[in-house]
Design a protein around this motif. Structure first.
Motif, PDB file in Angstrom:
ATOM      1  N   GLY A   1      26.661   3.770  32.081  1.00  0.00           N
ATOM      2  CA  GLY A   1      27.300   3.960  31.775  1.00  0.00           C
ATOM      3  C   GLY A   1      27.034   2.627  30.649  1.00  0.00           C
ATOM      4  N   VAL A   2      25.831   2.109  30.885  1.00  0.00           N
ATOM      5  CA  VAL A   2      25.178   1.685  29.226  1.00  0.00           C
ATOM      6  C   VAL A   2      23.793   1.990  28.442  1.00  0.00           C
ATOM      7  CG1 VAL A   2      26.596  -0.377  30.048  1.00  0.00           C
ATOM      8  CG2 VAL A   2      23.699  -0.359  30.895  1.00  0.00           C
ATOM      9  N   SER A   3      22.900   2.737  29.275  1.00  0.00           N
ATOM     10  CA  SER A   3      21.919   3.720  29.622  1.00  0.00           C
ATOM     11  C   SER A   3      21.678   3.977  28.203  1.00  0.00           C
ATOM     12  CB  SER A   3      20.999   4.253  30.656  1.00  0.00           C
ATOM     13  OG  SER A   3      20.950   4.327  31.910  1.00  0.00           O
ATOM     14  N   VAL A   4      22.475   5.132  27.661  1.00  0.00           N
ATOM     15  CA  VAL A   4      22.223   5.530  26.673  1.00  0.00           C
ATOM     16  C   VAL A   4      22.322   4.477  25.453  1.00  0.00           C
ATOM     17  CG1 VAL A   4      23.695   7.281  24.559  1.00  0.00           C
ATOM     18  CG2 VAL A   4      22.583   7.794  26.958  1.00  0.00           C
ATOM     19  N   PRO A   5      24.230   4.164  25.218  1.00  0.00           N
ATOM     20  CA  PRO A   5      24.528   3.244  24.135  1.00  0.00           C
ATOM     21  C   PRO A   5      23.678   1.761  24.262  1.00  0.00           C
ATOM     22  CG  PRO A   5      26.374   2.991  25.548  1.00  0.00           C
ATOM     23  CD  PRO A   5      25.259   3.535  26.104  1.00  0.00           C
ATOM     24  N   LEU A   6      22.602   1.823  25.050  1.00  0.00           N
ATOM     25  CA  LEU A   6      21.295   0.470  25.357  1.00  0.00           C
ATOM     26  C   LEU A   6      20.347   0.425  24.657  1.00  0.00           C
ATOM     27  CD1 LEU A   6      20.572  -1.819  26.318  1.00  0.00           C
ATOM     28  CD2 LEU A   6      19.794  -1.319  28.174  1.00  0.00           C
ATOM     29  N   GLU A   7      20.055   2.411  24.871  1.00  0.00           N
ATOM     30  CA  GLU A   7      18.842   3.149  23.988  1.00  0.00           C
ATOM     31  C   GLU A   7      18.938   3.054  22.700  1.00  0.00           C
ATOM     32  OE1 GLU A   7      16.423   7.732  23.980  1.00  0.00           O
ATOM     33  OE2 GLU A   7      18.655   7.127  24.837  1.00  0.00           O
TER      34      GLU A   7
ATOM     35  N   ALA B   1      19.949   4.687  38.675  1.00  0.00           N
ATOM     36  CA  ALA B   1      21.288   5.500  37.750  1.00  0.00           C
ATOM     37  C   ALA B   1      20.787   5.674  36.129  1.00  0.00           C
ATOM     38  CB  ALA B   1      22.457   4.906  38.388  1.00  0.00           C
ATOM     39  N   ALA B   2      20.076   4.310  36.040  1.00  0.00           N
ATOM     40  CA  ALA B   2      20.404   4.149  34.567  1.00  0.00           C
ATOM     41  C   ALA B   2      19.036   5.865  34.197  1.00  0.00           C
ATOM     42  CB  ALA B   2      19.357   3.059  33.676  1.00  0.00           C
ATOM     43  N   ILE B   3      18.291   6.157  35.077  1.00  0.00           N
ATOM     44  CA  ILE B   3      17.169   7.207  34.351  1.00  0.00           C
ATOM     45  C   ILE B   3      17.563   8.266  34.157  1.00  0.00           C
ATOM     46  CG2 ILE B   3      16.896   8.153  36.255  1.00  0.00           C
ATOM     47  CD1 ILE B   3      14.076   7.740  35.281  1.00  0.00           C
ATOM     48  N   SER B   4      19.587   8.709  35.282  1.00  0.00           N
ATOM     49  CA  SER B   4      20.061  10.009  35.305  1.00  0.00           C
ATOM     50  C   SER B   4      20.012  10.643  34.363  1.00  0.00           C
ATOM     51  CB  SER B   4      20.918   9.895  36.079  1.00  0.00           C
ATOM     52  OG  SER B   4      20.481   9.774  37.361  1.00  0.00           O
ATOM     53  N   PRO B   5      21.046   9.608  32.399  1.00  0.00           N
ATOM     54  CA  PRO B   5      21.075   9.725  31.791  1.00  0.00           C
ATOM     55  C   PRO B   5      19.922  10.003  30.813  1.00  0.00           C
ATOM     56  CG  PRO B   5      22.540   8.378  31.571  1.00  0.00           C
ATOM     57  CD  PRO B   5      21.245   8.148  33.069  1.00  0.00           C
ATOM     58  N   MET B   6      18.689   9.835  31.024  1.00  0.00           N
ATOM     59  CA  MET B   6      17.642  10.349  30.503  1.00  0.00           C
ATOM     60  C   MET B   6      16.450  11.039  30.825  1.00  0.00           C
ATOM     61  SD  MET B   6      18.280   7.530  27.985  1.00  0.00           S
ATOM     62  CE  MET B   6      18.984   6.050  27.895  1.00  0.00           C
ATOM     63  N   VAL B   7      17.163  12.161  31.871  1.00  0.00           N
ATOM     64  CA  VAL B   7      15.830  13.021  31.936  1.00  0.00           C
ATOM     65  C   VAL B   7      15.660  13.620  31.118  1.00  0.00           C
ATOM     66  CG1 VAL B   7      15.595  15.123  33.956  1.00  0.00           C
ATOM     67  CG2 VAL B   7      16.883  12.293  34.482  1.00  0.00           C
ATOM     68  N   GLY B   8      16.741  14.511  30.321  1.00  0.00           N
ATOM     69  CA  GLY B   8      16.393  15.185  29.779  1.00  0.00           C
ATOM     70  C   GLY B   8      15.857  14.884  28.963  1.00  0.00           C
ATOM     71  N   GLU B   9      15.784  13.841  27.873  1.00  0.00           N
ATOM     72  CA  GLU B   9      15.285  13.039  27.113  1.00  0.00           C
ATOM     73  C   GLU B   9      13.858  12.810  27.635  1.00  0.00           C
ATOM     74  OE1 GLU B   9      14.711   9.285  23.757  1.00  0.00           O
ATOM     75  OE2 GLU B   9      17.020   9.971  24.945  1.00  0.00           O
TER      76      GLU B   9
ATOM     77  N   GLY C   1      14.241   1.671  20.612  1.00  0.00           N
ATOM     78  CA  GLY C   1      12.993   2.058  21.303  1.00  0.00           C
ATOM     79  C   GLY C   1      13.096   3.119  22.728  1.00  0.00           C
ATOM     80  N   GLY C   2      14.067   4.391  21.533  1.00  0.00           N
ATOM     81  CA  GLY C   2      13.933   5.327  23.122  1.00  0.00           C
ATOM     82  C   GLY C   2      14.492   5.061  23.745  1.00  0.00           C
ATOM     83  N   TRP C   3      14.405   6.137  24.778  1.00  0.00           N
ATOM     84  CA  TRP C   3      14.470   5.886  26.438  1.00  0.00           C
ATOM     85  C   TRP C   3      13.367   4.715  26.819  1.00  0.00           C
ATOM     86  CZ3 TRP C   3      10.665   6.674  29.973  1.00  0.00           C
ATOM     87  CH2 TRP C   3       9.162   7.908  29.502  1.00  0.00           C
ATOM     88  N   ARG C   4      12.298   4.585  27.045  1.00  0.00           N
ATOM     89  CA  ARG C   4      11.419   3.607  27.692  1.00  0.00           C
ATOM     90  C   ARG C   4      11.791   2.210  27.282  1.00  0.00           C
ATOM     91  NH1 ARG C   4       7.551   7.375  25.199  1.00  0.00           N
ATOM     92  NH2 ARG C   4       6.548   8.310  26.835  1.00  0.00           N
ATOM     93  N   ALA C   5      12.492   1.777  25.658  1.00  0.00           N
ATOM     94  CA  ALA C   5      13.282   0.676  25.825  1.00  0.00           C
ATOM     95  C   ALA C   5      14.250   0.162  26.455  1.00  0.00           C
ATOM     96  CB  ALA C   5      13.809   0.265  24.486  1.00  0.00           C
ATOM     97  N   SER C   6      15.618   1.537  26.712  1.00  0.00           N
ATOM     98  CA  SER C   6      16.153   1.596  27.373  1.00  0.00           C
ATOM     99  C   SER C   6      15.984   1.765  28.806  1.00  0.00           C
ATOM    100  CB  SER C   6      17.181   2.289  27.659  1.00  0.00           C
ATOM    101  OG  SER C   6      18.543   2.736  28.304  1.00  0.00           O
ATOM    102  N   LEU C   7      15.292   1.677  29.822  1.00  0.00           N
ATOM    103  CA  LEU C   7      14.992   1.790  31.197  1.00  0.00           C
ATOM    104  C   LEU C   7      13.844   0.556  31.265  1.00  0.00           C
ATOM    105  CD1 LEU C   7      13.929   5.797  31.801  1.00  0.00           C
ATOM    106  CD2 LEU C   7      15.774   4.106  32.395  1.00  0.00           C
ATOM    107  N   GLY C   8      12.853   0.294  30.528  1.00  0.00           N
ATOM    108  CA  GLY C   8      11.877  -1.358  30.662  1.00  0.00           C
ATOM    109  C   GLY C   8      12.531  -2.279  30.304  1.00  0.00           C
ATOM    110  N   ALA C   9      14.387  -2.096  30.195  1.00  0.00           N
ATOM    111  CA  ALA C   9      15.596  -3.464  30.419  1.00  0.00           C
ATOM    112  C   ALA C   9      15.437  -3.844  31.330  1.00  0.00           C
ATOM    113  CB  ALA C   9      15.934  -3.363  28.799  1.00  0.00           C
TER     114      ALA C   9
END
Length: 417
Positions: free
Chosen positions: A166-172, A43-51, A177-185
């Motif tokens: 819900g928190v992927s974008v705020p975590l970014e 689920a975390a990757i769905s808001p990041m697909v465009g980026e 660190g961009g989408w990589r930091a958010s997903l890697g967390a």
């Protein structure tokens, strides 16, 4: 003169015992922490697909594979799990799968498209192992409350997915660190689950031997089982079909619901809120439906009701996609969460042992996720071919009828062995 033979020694099978620290509360905590991981990284990757698409220069089709590949490999990896658990034990297999899941999350954020897709494959296989192992563990550790515990466990999976989305974008933004930091967390959540699971291995008692136990009796009123294995059982195929079609409906709408609403004129921000609301309602369905199923001898009507609610929600999207969006989201949330919980409950309700639950889980989830993987791609292809959403939604409506038929058979009081 008659010759009497000396009695042959009877082999004594190895009987697994609970671990020294496997108090039900500790085991439950471990199961729930593992369950939190099983949908969060998807689920975390769905808001990041465009980026991600812009950063790696991916096409729209290639971007769609980011969500399709893990689902596909959940189906591919599922049949391998019962063999792994027999050889290494469920505790070790779960720990290994959680660690592999964390490694896949980190692999996915390395700076190349190849690493992205390789990480998706690793994540899909790790989740497949957990998907199959967890119902068997629930059946073994909570045999008299298996349906209720399935509800708790499936609800936790959806809670993890909802929080991650819900928190992927705020975590970014917070990590910078961009989408990589958010997903890697999210690899840290896998590490926490692994640490919580570690006591199950460190304090395992030595196996003991025991005399062969008689086969457990079938539930009162249930049809006798022939012991043919799930792949030769009609009921097992009906459970697999119910899980597969229900999962296809879920993943198709997860992939396209916001787009359907936006293409009909809804503001994209509101479409995202409708989608989030539907995910939130799924939590209630996933918790309540298995509880209800556990109190019933036959779950035919319950399965048909879940399929009917899916059909009603899809019909509303066909007839009034904007004005009826919130109502459709509520109905679909109950139906999708309830169908997931009921499919997992079937695995523990239709079997009489942890080993049987593992075999049925392996089959149902292999078939189910291979079917589900076709949903997002198929719906997108039909939309591109027809230029609208009427045909894809109409096909999903027909498939809801198929789910009702499969659930009617799966809901019989029959034991699969």
């Amino acid at each position: 003169m008659a010759v009497t033979r000396a009695p042959q020694p009877v082999a004594t099978p190895v009987v697994r015992t609970r671990t020294a620290l496997a108090h039900p509360a500790l085991m439950l905590a471990g199961i729930l922490l593992v369950a939190l991981n099983m949908r969060a990284c998807l689920a975390a990757i769905s808001p990041m697909v465009g980026e991600i698409q812009r950063a790696l220069g991916l096409s729209a089709t290639a971007s769609g594979l980011i969500t399709t590949v893990p689902v596909l490999f959940q189906g591919v990896g599922a049949p391998l799990t019962p063999r792994l658990t027999r050889r290494f034990g469920a505790e070790r297999v779960v720990l290994g799968a959680v660690l592999v899941l964390g490694a896949g999350v980190l692999l996915r954020v390395l700076p190349s498209a190849a690493a992205l897709y390789a990480g998706c494959v690793v994540i899909g296989v790790a989740i497949a192992v957990l998907n199959v192992s967890m119902p068997a563990l629930v059946k073994r550790e909570f045999p008299h409350r298996a349906a209720a515990m399935t509800g708790v466990y499936s609800t936790t999976m959806l809670v993890g997915a909802t929080l991650a989305a819900g928190v992927s974008v705020p975590l970014e933004h917070a990590l910078g660190g961009g989408w990589r930091a958010s997903l890697g967390a999210w690899s840290l959540l896998a590490l926490v689950a692994a640490l919580a699971w570690l006591p199950q291995l460190l304090h395992t008692r030595r196996p003991r031997t025991a005399a062969p136990a008689p086969a457990p009796a079938a539930a009162p009123g249930s049809a006798p089982a022939a012991g043919r294995g799930p792949w030769r059982s009609g009921t097992a195929w009906q459970i697999s079909a119910f899980m597969g079609i229900s999962s296809l409906l879920v993943y198709s709408l997860v992939a396209w619901l916001p787009t359907v609403l936006a293409d009909h004129g809804m503001d994209r921000g509101e479409a995202g809120l409708v989608f989030a609301f539907s995910n939130l309602v799924q939590v209630a369905g996933a918790f309540l439906v298995p509880l209800i199923a556990g109190r019933m001898t036959r779950q035919r009507a319950l399965a048909a009701t879940m399929a009917a609610l899916n059909g009603v929600g899809i019909a509303v999207l066909l007839l009034a996609p904007v004005s009826g969006a919130w109502a459709a989201a509520a109905v679909l949330g109950v139906a999708q969460g309830g169908s997931l919980g009921l499919a997992l409950a079937f695995i523990v309700l239709r079997t009489d042992s942890a080993a049987g639950a593992a075999r049925l889980s392996g089959m149902a989830q292999a078939v189910g996720y291979l079917v589900a993987a076709a949903g997002p791609v198929g719906a997108g292809a039909l939309h591109q071919l027809t230029g609208g959403w009427t045909v894809p939604l109409a096909l999903l409506l027909v498939l809801a009828v198929g789910a009702a038929a499969a659930g009617w058979g799966a809901g019989r009081n029959v034991t699969v062995r």
